[in-house]
Design a protein around this motif. Sequence first.
Motif, PDB file in Angstrom:
ATOM      1  N   LEU A  73       0.831  -1.202   0.000  1.00 27.60           N
ATOM      2  CA  LEU A  73       0.000   0.000   0.000  1.00 27.60           C
ATOM      3  C   LEU A  73       0.867   1.253   0.000  1.00 27.60           C
ATOM      4  O   LEU A  73       1.991   1.256   0.504  1.00 27.60           O
ATOM      5  CB  LEU A  73      -0.923   0.039   1.213  1.00 27.60           C
ATOM      6  CG  LEU A  73      -1.822  -1.161   1.448  1.00 27.60           C
ATOM      7  CD1 LEU A  73      -2.722  -0.912   2.649  1.00 27.60           C
ATOM      8  CD2 LEU A  73      -2.653  -1.465   0.215  1.00 27.60           C
ATOM      9  N   LYS A  82      -3.498   3.437  -2.506  1.00 32.93           N
ATOM     10  CA  LYS A  82      -3.427   2.636  -3.715  1.00 32.93           C
ATOM     11  C   LYS A  82      -2.738   1.314  -3.428  1.00 32.93           C
ATOM     12  O   LYS A  82      -1.884   1.232  -2.551  1.00 32.93           O
ATOM     13  CB  LYS A  82      -2.688   3.390  -4.829  1.00 32.93           C
ATOM     14  CG  LYS A  82      -3.450   4.595  -5.378  1.00 32.93           C
ATOM     15  CD  LYS A  82      -2.697   5.235  -6.527  1.00 32.93           C
ATOM     16  CE  LYS A  82      -3.496   6.395  -7.107  1.00 32.93           C
ATOM     17  NZ  LYS A  82      -4.732   5.963  -7.777  1.00 32.93           N
ATOM     18  N   ILE A  83      -3.133   0.296  -4.188  1.00 31.79           N
ATOM     19  CA  ILE A  83      -2.522  -1.026  -4.119  1.00 31.79           C
ATOM     20  C   ILE A  83      -1.728  -1.237  -5.393  1.00 31.79           C
ATOM     21  O   ILE A  83      -2.080  -0.698  -6.445  1.00 31.79           O
ATOM     22  CB  ILE A  83      -3.594  -2.124  -3.972  1.00 31.79           C
ATOM     23  CG1 ILE A  83      -4.502  -1.842  -2.777  1.00 31.79           C
ATOM     24  CG2 ILE A  83      -2.968  -3.495  -3.833  1.00 31.79           C
ATOM     25  CD1 ILE A  83      -5.648  -2.822  -2.628  1.00 31.79           C
ATOM     26  N   LYS A  86      -3.143  -1.245  -9.082  1.00 33.76           N
ATOM     27  CA  LYS A  86      -4.584  -1.026  -9.059  1.00 33.76           C
ATOM     28  C   LYS A  86      -4.900   0.458  -9.212  1.00 33.76           C
ATOM     29  O   LYS A  86      -4.180   1.314  -8.708  1.00 33.76           O
ATOM     30  CB  LYS A  86      -5.197  -1.538  -7.752  1.00 33.76           C
ATOM     31  CG  LYS A  86      -4.881  -3.000  -7.463  1.00 33.76           C
ATOM     32  CD  LYS A  86      -5.406  -3.900  -8.562  1.00 33.76           C
ATOM     33  CE  LYS A  86      -4.929  -5.328  -8.380  1.00 33.76           C
ATOM     34  NZ  LYS A  86      -5.343  -6.193  -9.478  1.00 33.76           N
ATOM     35  N   ALA A  89      -8.330   1.587  -4.400  1.00 39.79           N
ATOM     36  CA  ALA A  89      -8.375   0.666  -3.269  1.00 39.79           C
ATOM     37  C   ALA A  89      -9.703   0.864  -2.543  1.00 39.79           C
ATOM     38  O   ALA A  89     -10.016   1.965  -2.095  1.00 39.79           O
ATOM     39  CB  ALA A  89      -7.206   0.921  -2.317  1.00 39.79           C
ATOM     40  N   VAL A 122      -4.704  -7.390   2.433  1.00 42.32           N
ATOM     41  CA  VAL A 122      -4.609  -6.734   1.133  1.00 42.32           C
ATOM     42  C   VAL A 122      -4.959  -7.762   0.060  1.00 42.32           C
ATOM     43  O   VAL A 122      -4.258  -8.758  -0.113  1.00 42.32           O
ATOM     44  CB  VAL A 122      -3.201  -6.163   0.893  1.00 42.32           C
ATOM     45  CG1 VAL A 122      -3.139  -5.476  -0.457  1.00 42.32           C
ATOM     46  CG2 VAL A 122      -2.821  -5.190   2.004  1.00 42.32           C
ATOM     47  N   THR A 124      -5.273  -8.150  -3.704  1.00 45.49           N
ATOM     48  CA  THR A 124      -4.926  -7.491  -4.961  1.00 45.49           C
ATOM     49  C   THR A 124      -5.862  -7.887  -6.099  1.00 45.49           C
ATOM     50  O   THR A 124      -6.133  -7.085  -6.994  1.00 45.49           O
ATOM     51  CB  THR A 124      -3.477  -7.806  -5.347  1.00 45.49           C
ATOM     52  OG1 THR A 124      -3.306  -9.222  -5.416  1.00 45.49           O
ATOM     53  CG2 THR A 124      -2.512  -7.254  -4.303  1.00 45.49           C
ATOM     54  N   ASP A 136     -10.062  -2.766  -9.412  1.00 47.98           N
ATOM     55  CA  ASP A 136     -10.005  -2.343  -8.011  1.00 47.98           C
ATOM     56  C   ASP A 136      -9.459  -3.458  -7.126  1.00 47.98           C
ATOM     57  O   ASP A 136      -9.746  -4.636  -7.332  1.00 47.98           O
ATOM     58  CB  ASP A 136     -11.396  -1.957  -7.502  1.00 47.98           C
ATOM     59  CG  ASP A 136     -11.909  -0.687  -8.158  1.00 47.98           C
ATOM     60  OD1 ASP A 136     -11.123  -0.047  -8.856  1.00 47.98           O
ATOM     61  OD2 ASP A 136     -13.093  -0.369  -7.968  1.00 47.98           O
ATOM     62  N   ILE A 139      -8.693  -3.367   0.612  1.00 43.57           N
ATOM     63  CA  ILE A 139      -7.981  -3.304   1.892  1.00 43.57           C
ATOM     64  C   ILE A 139      -8.996  -3.641   2.976  1.00 43.57           C
ATOM     65  O   ILE A 139      -9.943  -2.891   3.201  1.00 43.57           O
ATOM     66  CB  ILE A 139      -7.388  -1.912   2.147  1.00 43.57           C
ATOM     67  CG1 ILE A 139      -6.430  -1.507   1.016  1.00 43.57           C
ATOM     68  CG2 ILE A 139      -6.669  -1.875   3.488  1.00 43.57           C
ATOM     69  CD1 ILE A 139      -5.975  -0.062   1.105  1.00 43.57           C
TER      70      ILE A 139
END
Length: 753
Positions: A73, A82-83, A86, A89, A122, A124, A136, A139
Amino acid sequence: MKTPILIAAIFFSGLTFAQEKKQDTVKTKTIEGVTMTKQVFKKQSDRFVYDVAASPVTKGNTTFDLLKQTPLLSTTDDKTLKIVGKNNAVIYINGRKTNMDAESLTQFLKNTPAENIQKIEVITVPGSEFQVESSDGIINIILKKKMSDGTSGNMRMSNTQNKYNSSQASFSVNYRKDKLGINANLSGGENINPQSYILRNKTGNVQNESIGDIDDPNKNIGGYLNIDYQLTEKSNLALSWNSWANKSYNSTINLLNTITRYDDNGNLVSTDYTKTKNKEDARNYNNSVNLNYELKLDSLGSKLNLNAAYLNYKRFQYSDNNTMIKDAAGDFTKNSKKIIQDIPQIINNFSGTVDYIQKFKNDFTFSAGGNFNKTKTDNDTKNYTYPYDISGNQLPSDNDFNHFIYDENIYGLYVTFEKKFSDKFSGKVGTRYEITNSLGTADSWKNNVESNQKIERNYNNILPYVSFNYAINDKNNLSYSFSSRMRRPSFWELNPVKNIITEDNYTQNNPFVKASSTYNQELTYMYKNSYFLILNHTYVKDQITQVPLQRSYIDPKTNQERIQLAYIRTNFGDKQEMSAMVGIQKTFFKQYLTTNFNVGVQHNTNDGFLNTDPTTGQVFDDYINKRKSTSLVIQTNNTLRLDKKKTWFLGANFFYVDKQQIELGVLKNLMSLDLSLKKNWNDWTFAVNVNDVLRTNIVEIEDLQDNGNYNYIRNDQYRRNLTVSITYNFGNQKVKKVRDIESASDAIKNRTR
């Protein structure tokens, strides 16, 4: 100002900031002479798990601060998370999507003590059971469960200085007594969002340039109330209410416009100057209520979950757009054109979800469920255009009215199967089936001539999902995931409204935008929970984006050639994103230093063509984006503990993104250095943050077409700022939190933004 010249999110929608972190820290416990170690970060089935309770960085942090230090992250604006790989999040709490809009969610995370968190998951590549769109990620914040009754809360105040000064404050309280839990928050603030623009475009022998500033004052107030009651040992009933209001009056655009004409030999022929002076008043309200029932079916974790929700969103926007020309003295005091716009939007949504999860003793889990969303949007847009003659006299108005009503029904069903075959190997497969029925009705009046149009779309989608995780041994882990998702256009994208920026520059939304499809696959290798390699491939079909179109025309008033530049919202071909990144996350010097460094490459392939506005039918010059780019991405996040008592912390974060090809052209390189200093003192936390110290986080986009058309944008959002904050925690900090409930309307609420 909510008028989207080029919304920053559009620029970054195609970016991957290599936001990965990995953590190998272990927590040591001694029990009757036996030393045990507990992994802080590990891979489990379809998700990464960060055991916050075993991490040394928890104490004194807020949830938002902790998330910024969580593996995989990151944040580049201190507002959104943000991941890796992606675009967005989605925040879940205890397995349920948060029922808050973006601004109140940020305040919630920044004012919730990190000590209340057990672990962070998380995801993903989300499974079929999750209602997320496009690429998307999720989290999921798991709160501690073994907490006593009582009352707790916190108060937070902060002040930020960039071009202008802004302030925010919030108050949160949690109460639990036996079977009843109450959680409430009230927050608000005011600020002025500044932006500076350079917009430059050229076609043929004519060049247009607009330079100036945008100032957008905002006042916000909002809050939420969650009430959770335990009916029996196995069942709970919860009611959630969320509200947020924004007032943005006297937002202004001030631009100097220069039109330059050349002959075929490149010699200057003429130069004309105008000024754009726009003023906008806007306000919006977002209210939602959700009723949740949860029934635990057995001791293994099987349960039934029911949700019913109502969402009401209202936005009222009134703008006065003026084009000014010089008077005899050379001052810009004469009106050339005035456009008044009244752009309201009302959204009503009724939603329901059902989730059934059955767990078996042989490590097998079966899940099934469905959702229903019924949405109606009402957009009654009025445009009044007042031309002026050469003497500055106002002429009769040219009226353009459009009443657009959009009805949409979405039905969704899913089923997933998850199995842990051994301590080393686990897998999960599932599919989601969605049916979408929509009808858009547009009643238009232009110069008292009425026209009617209906846009009906009915489609269904099967969205498969599969993931596997293989722990080769204690030091090596390999996982693979594949998912298929779709992205429906936001409601504001479908509203066929034209937002005027200058006399020759505007944005146009599009009721003909259709849903895009995203196919995402990811391969991850981890070594000793510290070193990682992530390979990602995303294919987007019929991507939804904003496309710059331009054309030259002859002004009937002056008989001079001019350029019109329009940013058209539409489906723009297909796109592929491929990335490969390696990195390391470790703690050093007895946990005094926690550092993350990752480096990677991202390859973008674009394939789009457009030359016509789908809404008006206006033909422009061809805009072609069939280009590729390969970019270098570097990011590092560091936290240094300055004393033995864990009361002083220094933070230093840096990212660099090489130039890359996006839908609008070549996005030039970006980088930012952020510094922070934090002091924990009993129940108080004092913090100072300086973002974009070197003032290098400024967006620049340049595009040159084969036909000679040129377009350049420079957008400075004054990201360099200084923020000072004070947080006070009071009461029993071990109070059990209210269950955070996913609203049945959350997927719809995301499309109002």
